[in-house]
Design a protein around this motif. Structure first.
Motif, PDB file in Angstrom:
ATOM      1  N   THR A   1     -60.214 -41.770  31.796  1.00  0.00           N
ATOM      2  CA  THR A   1     -59.823 -40.761  30.823  1.00  0.00           C
ATOM      3  C   THR A   1     -59.740 -41.260  29.391  1.00  0.00           C
ATOM      4  N   SER A   2     -59.976 -42.557  29.150  1.00  0.00           N
ATOM      5  CA  SER A   2     -59.856 -43.057  27.781  1.00  0.00           C
ATOM      6  C   SER A   2     -60.975 -44.030  27.442  1.00  0.00           C
TER       7      SER A   2
ATOM      8  N   LEU B   1     -46.132 -40.409  23.153  1.00  0.00           N
ATOM      9  CA  LEU B   1     -45.972 -39.969  24.538  1.00  0.00           C
ATOM     10  C   LEU B   1     -47.019 -40.615  25.449  1.00  0.00           C
ATOM     11  N   GLN B   2     -48.165 -41.003  24.897  1.00  0.00           N
ATOM     12  CA  GLN B   2     -49.249 -41.577  25.686  1.00  0.00           C
ATOM     13  C   GLN B   2     -49.179 -43.096  25.767  1.00  0.00           C
ATOM     14  N   ILE B   3     -48.588 -43.706  24.734  1.00  0.00           N
ATOM     15  CA  ILE B   3     -48.639 -45.158  24.612  1.00  0.00           C
ATOM     16  C   ILE B   3     -47.230 -45.720  24.442  1.00  0.00           C
TER      17      ILE B   3
ATOM     18  N   ASN C   1     -59.468 -38.246  22.871  1.00  0.00           N
ATOM     19  CA  ASN C   1     -58.766 -36.958  22.849  1.00  0.00           C
ATOM     20  C   ASN C   1     -58.802 -36.250  21.511  1.00  0.00           C
TER      21      ASN C   1
ATOM     22  N   SER D   1     -54.628 -36.651  16.494  1.00  0.00           N
ATOM     23  CA  SER D   1     -53.301 -36.520  17.085  1.00  0.00           C
ATOM     24  C   SER D   1     -52.254 -36.967  16.077  1.00  0.00           C
TER      25      SER D   1
ATOM     26  N   ARG E   1     -47.208 -37.356  19.297  1.00  0.00           N
ATOM     27  CA  ARG E   1     -48.016 -37.147  20.501  1.00  0.00           C
ATOM     28  C   ARG E   1     -48.564 -38.464  21.036  1.00  0.00           C
ATOM     29  N   LEU E   2     -48.970 -39.340  20.133  1.00  0.00           N
ATOM     30  CA  LEU E   2     -49.472 -40.640  20.567  1.00  0.00           C
ATOM     31  C   LEU E   2     -48.371 -41.460  21.242  1.00  0.00           C
TER      32      LEU E   2
ATOM     33  N   SER F   1     -61.256 -33.256  28.326  1.00  0.00           N
ATOM     34  CA  SER F   1     -61.542 -34.387  29.215  1.00  0.00           C
ATOM     35  C   SER F   1     -62.473 -34.013  30.347  1.00  0.00           C
TER      36      SER F   1
ATOM     37  N   ARG G   1     -55.347 -49.309  22.421  1.00  0.00           N
ATOM     38  CA  ARG G   1     -55.041 -48.069  23.142  1.00  0.00           C
ATOM     39  C   ARG G   1     -54.908 -46.886  22.184  1.00  0.00           C
TER      40      ARG G   1
ATOM     41  N   ALA H   1     -57.241 -43.625  22.448  1.00  0.00           N
ATOM     42  CA  ALA H   1     -56.671 -42.282  22.579  1.00  0.00           C
ATOM     43  C   ALA H   1     -57.253 -41.333  21.543  1.00  0.00           C
TER      44      ALA H   1
END
Length: 244
Positions: free
Chosen positions: A19-20, A70-72, A60, A63, A67-68, A208, A52, A56
């Motif tokens: 996904t990345s 929350l992903q990293i 995606n 961002s 929000r970033l 995605s 990362r 991202a």
């Protein structure tokens, strides 16, 4: 002792759905561009969090810091610092037109990728050291992806996707010019499928799995090596040899 002109070459190909993707599929009006690396750029990207973040934003789309975060893993303040470092070296840029609030900062990946070669760094020992560190970070990220796939990530995908994935490695007997020819063939194959990927991204945006498609992780390694055995393993190997 002089090295043999022909050497063993280890070649590995691994293709899975991920996904990345780190490859930046965005393009400029004249097409995708790549950035020739210098020591400062390599040092900027040779950090797990920055890599990362870049992934991202590539995968995606634009961002915000929140929000970033929350992903990293990492505090938002730390992410802001890493984003500024990436921006300083041309990997990302702010996207103020996307902000609906002055307190909200949007970021996007700058079109293009990063490349370097042994030839370009040969006369700069400092750059070679930084490139080695960057390569280690990138390799660790690749290994993390492959481990995640092998440890159960594949179960999240349908049989059609699992059966389409590829995991292959070989040991070849080649000389340096043949290894270069192999690398050129692989680069041509990459270019073909990167062009297809960019066209698909233009059709479906950053979704995605738009139109039944997903991000696919592809890595290839091919390099010379010298097989070596310890004293104990040499003795064991000798004892197990079949009789003539």
């Amino acid at each position: 002792m002089k090295r043999a002109i022909t050497s063993l070459v280890y070649c590995a190909i691994f293709v899975v759905h991920y996904t990345s993707p780190v490859e930046n599929s965005a393009s400029t009006p004249t097409g995708p561009r790549t950035k020739p690396a210098d020591a400062h750029m390599l040092k900027a990207i040779a950090h797990p969090v920055r890599l990362r973040l870049y992934e991202a934003l590539v995968a995606n789309g634009p961002s915000t810091n929140a929000r970033l975060a929350l992903q990293i893993p990492g505090a938002p303040g730390s992410l802001s610092y890493h984003l500024r470092q990436l921006a300083r070296h041309g990997f990302v840029e702010e996207a103020p037109e996307l902000s609906a609030d002055a307190r909200e900062r949007w970021w996007r990946a700058v079109p293009g990728g990063l490349h370097w070669s042994e030839e370009s760094l040969e006369d700069n020992p400092g750059a070679q050291s930084v490139a080695s560190a960057a390569q280690s970070i990138l390799l660790a990220r690749q290994i993390d992806r492959m481990r995640a796939w092998a440890r159960g990530g594949q179960q999240e995908w349908s049989l059609a996707w699992r059966s389409a994935s590829v995991n292959n490695d070989s040991v070849l007997r080649l000389d340096a010019s043949e290894l270069r020819e192999l690398a050129d063939d692989v680069e041509a194959l990459f270019a073909k499928w990167l062009a297809r990927s960019r066209a698909n991204s233009a059709d479906s945006g950053h979704a995605s799995q738009g139109n039944g498609r997903a991000s696919v992780f592809l890595t290839v390694h091919a390099f010379p090596f010298e097989p070596s055995l310890t004293r104990d393993s040499r003795a064991s190997h000798h004892q197990q040899r079949p009789e003539p």
